[in-house]
Motif scaffolding. Sequence first.
Motif, short mmCIF file in Angstrom:
data_model
loop_
_atom_site.label_atom_id
_atom_site.label_comp_id
_atom_site.label_asym_id
_atom_site.label_seq_id
_atom_site.Cartn_x
_atom_site.Cartn_y
_atom_site.Cartn_z
N LYS A 221 44.45 57.42 21.22
CA LYS A 221 44.73 57.75 22.61
C LYS A 221 43.78 56.96 23.49
O LYS A 221 42.77 56.43 23.04
CB LYS A 221 44.53 59.26 22.86
N SER A 222 44.15 56.88 24.77
CA SER A 222 43.28 56.24 25.77
C SER A 222 42.86 54.83 25.33
O SER A 222 41.67 54.49 25.33
CB SER A 222 42.05 57.10 26.05
N VAL A 223 43.82 54.02 24.95
CA VAL A 223 43.54 52.63 24.51
C VAL A 223 43.47 51.74 25.75
O VAL A 223 44.38 51.75 26.59
CB VAL A 223 44.62 52.14 23.55
N SER A 224 42.40 50.97 25.86
CA SER A 224 42.21 50.11 27.03
C SER A 224 41.43 48.86 26.63
O SER A 224 40.75 48.83 25.60
CB SER A 224 41.48 50.85 28.16
N VAL A 225 41.51 47.84 27.50
CA VAL A 225 40.83 46.56 27.27
C VAL A 225 39.92 46.26 28.46
O VAL A 225 40.32 46.42 29.61
CB VAL A 225 41.83 45.41 27.09
N SER A 226 38.70 45.85 28.16
CA SER A 226 37.76 45.41 29.20
C SER A 226 37.36 43.96 28.93
O SER A 226 37.36 43.51 27.78
CB SER A 226 36.52 46.31 29.24
N ILE A 227 37.03 43.25 30.01
CA ILE A 227 36.68 41.82 29.93
C ILE A 227 35.21 41.66 30.29
O ILE A 227 34.73 42.22 31.29
CB ILE A 227 37.55 40.98 30.88
N SER A 228 34.49 40.92 29.46
CA SER A 228 33.08 40.63 29.73
C SER A 228 32.83 39.13 29.61
O SER A 228 33.23 38.51 28.62
CB SER A 228 32.19 41.39 28.74
N PRO A 229 32.22 38.51 30.62
CA PRO A 229 31.75 39.11 31.86
C PRO A 229 32.91 39.36 32.82
O PRO A 229 33.96 38.71 32.70
CB PRO A 229 30.79 38.06 32.41
N SER A 230 32.71 40.28 33.72
CA SER A 230 33.74 40.53 34.72
C SER A 230 33.64 39.49 35.83
O SER A 230 32.63 38.78 35.94
CB SER A 230 33.57 41.94 35.31
N GLY A 231 34.66 39.39 36.63
CA GLY A 231 34.66 38.41 37.71
C GLY A 231 35.41 37.15 37.34
O GLY A 231 36.19 37.11 36.38
N GLU A 232 35.14 36.09 38.10
CA GLU A 232 35.87 34.83 37.93
C GLU A 232 35.50 34.15 36.62
O GLU A 232 34.35 34.11 36.22
CB GLU A 232 35.56 33.90 39.12
N ILE A 233 36.52 33.63 35.95
CA ILE A 233 36.34 32.92 34.68
C ILE A 233 36.64 31.45 34.91
O ILE A 233 37.73 31.10 35.37
CB ILE A 233 37.26 33.50 33.60
N VAL A 234 35.68 30.60 34.59
CA VAL A 234 35.81 29.16 34.80
C VAL A 234 35.92 28.48 33.45
O VAL A 234 35.30 28.90 32.46
CB VAL A 234 34.62 28.60 35.60
N GLU A 235 36.74 27.44 33.39
CA GLU A 235 36.93 26.68 32.16
C GLU A 235 35.59 26.27 31.57
O GLU A 235 34.73 25.74 32.27
CB GLU A 235 37.80 25.46 32.45
N GLY A 236 35.41 26.54 30.27
CA GLY A 236 34.15 26.24 29.60
C GLY A 236 33.28 27.46 29.37
O GLY A 236 32.34 27.42 28.58
N ASP A 237 33.58 28.59 30.05
CA ASP A 237 32.81 29.81 29.86
C ASP A 237 33.14 30.45 28.51
O ASP A 237 34.13 30.10 27.87
CB ASP A 237 33.12 30.82 30.98
N SER A 238 32.30 31.42 28.12
CA SER A 238 32.57 32.25 26.94
C SER A 238 32.99 33.63 27.43
O SER A 238 32.33 34.21 28.30
CB SER A 238 31.34 32.35 26.05
N VAL A 239 34.07 34.15 26.88
CA VAL A 239 34.65 35.42 27.33
C VAL A 239 34.83 36.34 26.13
O VAL A 239 35.22 35.90 25.04
CB VAL A 239 36.00 35.18 28.05
N THR A 240 34.56 37.63 26.35
CA THR A 240 34.71 38.64 25.30
C THR A 240 35.66 39.73 25.79
O THR A 240 35.47 40.27 26.89
CB THR A 240 33.36 39.26 24.92
N LEU A 241 36.67 40.04 24.97
CA LEU A 241 37.58 41.14 25.25
C LEU A 241 37.23 42.30 24.32
O LEU A 241 37.06 42.10 23.11
CB LEU A 241 39.03 40.72 25.02
N ILE A 242 37.10 43.51 24.88
CA ILE A 242 36.69 44.69 24.11
C ILE A 242 37.81 45.72 24.20
O ILE A 242 38.26 46.08 25.29
CB ILE A 242 35.38 45.26 24.65
N CYS A 243 38.23 46.20 23.02
CA CYS A 243 39.28 47.22 22.95
C CYS A 243 38.64 48.58 22.71
O CYS A 243 37.91 48.78 21.74
CB CYS A 243 40.27 46.90 21.83
N SER A 244 38.90 49.52 23.62
CA SER A 244 38.40 50.89 23.48
C SER A 244 39.55 51.80 23.09
O SER A 244 40.64 51.71 23.66
CB SER A 244 37.78 51.36 24.80
N SER A 245 39.27 52.69 22.13
CA SER A 245 40.32 53.57 21.64
C SER A 245 39.71 54.90 21.21
O SER A 245 38.66 54.93 20.57
CB SER A 245 41.05 52.92 20.46
#
Length: 532
Positions: A221-245
Amino acid sequence: MSVKLAPPLPLIFLLMIPDVFSAGWGVSYSHSHICALKNSSVIMSCTYTYANGHQINKVFWTKGPFIHGKEPPDLSEDPEYSQRLQYLGDKQQNCTIRLNHVTQKDEHEYCFRFITNVTKERWLGKPGVTLTITDLQVESPERVTEGGNVTLTCNSSCTLTDRATFIWYRNLQPLTERRDRNNELLLQSVRREDAGRYSCALHGHTYISPAVHLNVTYAPKSVSVSISPSGEIVEGDSVTLICSSDSNPPAEISWFKGETFVGSGRIYSISKISSDHSGEYKCKSRNKHGQKYSDAVTLNVMYPPRNVSVFINGSGEIEEGDSVTLICSSDSNPPALNFSWFKEDESSAVGSGQSFSALQSGRFYCEAHNQHGSQRSDAVTANVHGRTFLYAVGGVTGGLGGLIFIFIIVLLLRKKHRPDDITQKQDDLYANASAHDGPRSEFDPQDQNDALYSLITLSNFSGNQTVGKTSDSEDTEEIQYVTILHHRNKGTNHPEDDENHYDNIGKYQPHAARRSTDQMVEDQSVIYSTVK
């Protein structure tokens, strides 16, 4: 959650068990066996009697084991009991005591002893009171599935002597204010909120049983995705997606971009992100009870302009005074809003905006900008031509087209009206064209070089033609070339020879019906006649 109390425990009554009496001597206990709760206070009630004429010098409680011939110890003098034992009786008949904070170490047989003023007149109330110490244990299934029913039981190792009222706790918080002798707790239609640590206690006692964890299993239940870091994403950055359940047992996590599987695990990392990673992402949480997808989140990757190019609206060749439109296109995020135009070999900009009007010939390129960078296009060529040149080219082209058209029409008409005796007419093209200044031998080649033009006579004999053929006007139209010979006698000197270039040009047009074949009629269509 609903709580149902089980039927009360059966009441157990312990009768007074008298000690062995002898001639008025003896000790009587209210309970020969006492089951007490750990850390509680225990009251051992008793009475004693002795013979008349005696006085009580000393009373005390002692514990076994007892050794024959040896005086048992006084518990009030024992350090382990001195602070916890309280005598509530007297030196006449009441021998009741209270023992506080009992533990498993206090499990013994306890007896009352009194000593009188008469030598060897003393008494030990044996058998005494057997004390058993118990704690409370919660009995519960290890796990229960959401929606099911479960019963929890508060157990003790012995039957409590005192009237017991049970209290239930979840995570050290009382579940209800109701108190009853029910040692069972019934949970119906269990929810995930019912999971926790359950314990029980007796009303009026500080002791609480060890907690038992009730594990409630359920689908994600309550499955959601968060993005880290938040805000604008520029080509070349490193991005992490986190799944909460929220699930029990913990769920397996799968990642999808659109409908395409891209990875697994609670965390999905992208290093050196590019525009190709832009899109919608979601995770799927799954365990043995079910599965659920999160809502999609969008990765919007920003990048500077690239693939910048110039498009020419038209052929790129224009007339002098007009302009050609150049359009700049680029791939960028956010879209480029600033465009600069340059002419090759010039340092300063010649225009701005996504489109540019070139008024002169040259090679032009554009430069696209957004907040993340810029890029320039390759140069393209725009040609500007003068109007005079264009008019001349247009005139020549039109003239040639007209001549070709007329020529085609003439050929078509000739093919349509050509007579059957065209072969005869071709033989009459060259006829009877000569010039004589006097008698001359035909074998005088030197004089032939001096021949000019004189007395051109054109003949077209129709003696062999049949009346009714085509008219003479058609015959004359077939004449294309004539051969002109001029013979001059060098022996005779005529001053006028140099002047006679063209003379006596005639044209014979025989007509079978209207003219004699020997008659020569002067044709008004003669071009030159008697030219000097």
